[in-house]
Design a protein around this motif. Structure first.
Motif, PDB file in Angstrom:
ATOM      1  N   LYS A 155       0.831  -1.211   0.000  1.00  0.00           N
ATOM      2  CA  LYS A 155       0.000   0.000   0.000  1.00  0.00           C
ATOM      3  C   LYS A 155       0.864   1.259   0.000  1.00  0.00           C
ATOM      4  O   LYS A 155       0.585   2.218  -0.730  1.00  0.00           O
TER       5      LYS A 155
ATOM      6  N   GLU B 168       2.463   1.646  -3.427  1.00  0.00           N
ATOM      7  CA  GLU B 168       1.480   2.101  -4.417  1.00  0.00           C
ATOM      8  C   GLU B 168       1.168   3.585  -4.235  1.00  0.00           C
ATOM      9  O   GLU B 168       1.061   4.324  -5.218  1.00  0.00           O
ATOM     10  N   ARG B 169       1.028   4.039  -2.993  1.00  0.00           N
ATOM     11  CA  ARG B 169       0.785   5.454  -2.753  1.00  0.00           C
ATOM     12  C   ARG B 169       1.976   6.298  -3.210  1.00  0.00           C
ATOM     13  O   ARG B 169       1.802   7.371  -3.777  1.00  0.00           O
ATOM     14  N   HIS B 170       3.167   5.786  -2.986  1.00  0.00           N
ATOM     15  CA  HIS B 170       4.379   6.497  -3.406  1.00  0.00           C
ATOM     16  C   HIS B 170       4.442   6.588  -4.929  1.00  0.00           C
ATOM     17  O   HIS B 170       4.809   7.630  -5.468  1.00  0.00           O
ATOM     18  N   ARG B 171       4.095   5.531  -5.625  1.00  0.00           N
ATOM     19  CA  ARG B 171       4.081   5.542  -7.090  1.00  0.00           C
ATOM     20  C   ARG B 171       3.033   6.494  -7.640  1.00  0.00           C
ATOM     21  O   ARG B 171       3.249   7.125  -8.668  1.00  0.00           O
ATOM     22  N   GLU B 172       1.899   6.587  -6.974  1.00  0.00           N
ATOM     23  CA  GLU B 172       0.832   7.478  -7.437  1.00  0.00           C
ATOM     24  C   GLU B 172       1.222   8.950  -7.298  1.00  0.00           C
ATOM     25  O   GLU B 172       0.799   9.776  -8.088  1.00  0.00           O
ATOM     26  N   THR B 173       2.041   9.258  -6.301  1.00  0.00           N
ATOM     27  CA  THR B 173       2.431  10.657  -6.095  1.00  0.00           C
ATOM     28  C   THR B 173       3.547  11.091  -7.046  1.00  0.00           C
ATOM     29  O   THR B 173       3.800  12.271  -7.174  1.00  0.00           O
ATOM     30  N   GLN B 174       4.185  10.144  -7.694  1.00  0.00           N
ATOM     31  CA  GLN B 174       5.280  10.506  -8.611  1.00  0.00           C
ATOM     32  C   GLN B 174       4.802  10.725 -10.006  1.00  0.00           C
ATOM     33  O   GLN B 174       3.926  10.421 -10.555  1.00  0.00           O
TER      34      GLN B 174
END
Length: 121
Positions: free
Chosen positions: A112, A115-121
């Motif tokens: 999780k 995934e949150r880190h990837r979404e912010t990039q």
């Protein structure tokens, strides 16, 4: 290889010192491993990382040898194992299931976060 082994042992010793000095219920080698991971996270290249990787690979390829002392210890305590075998077996099964449950939970939480880190990039 000796440099990598020395680094691994220094981190283990550091973890032991922290665990002993702070009376944490976490084993010293685990604290040392956490410190090593943190240090490697910030230093992802270089000769030191290669030395640690080569040493770790060598240790893992001979992992079976590290079980010999445990096997000898069990054979030396065979009477205790026979008299307490059911209790030991139950504890082994319960701790295995608990480890699996905690590992899956940690994996899900880590996924999780990633995934949150990837979404912010």
């Amino acid at each position: 290889m000796f440099k990598g082994l020395a680094v691994l042992l220094v981190f283990q010793l550091t973890g032991e010192i922290i665990a002993f000095g702070s009376h944490l219920p976490i084993p010293g080698p685990v604290l040392g491993m956490i410190l090593l991971i943190v240090c490697l996270r910030f230093r992802t290249s270089g000769r030191l990382v290669e030395d640690i990787e080569r040493t770790s690979s060598g240790l893992l390829s001979n992992l079976g040898l590290f079980f010999v002392p445990a096997g000898v210890g069990i054979m030396a305590m065979v009477q205790t194992v026979q008299s307490e075998g059911i209790k030991i077996g139950f504890i082994l099964i319960a701790s295995t299931f608990l480890t699996l449950i905690v590992s899956v939970w940690i994996f899900i939480q880590t996924r999780k976060v990633v995934e949150r880190h990837r979404e912010t990039q």
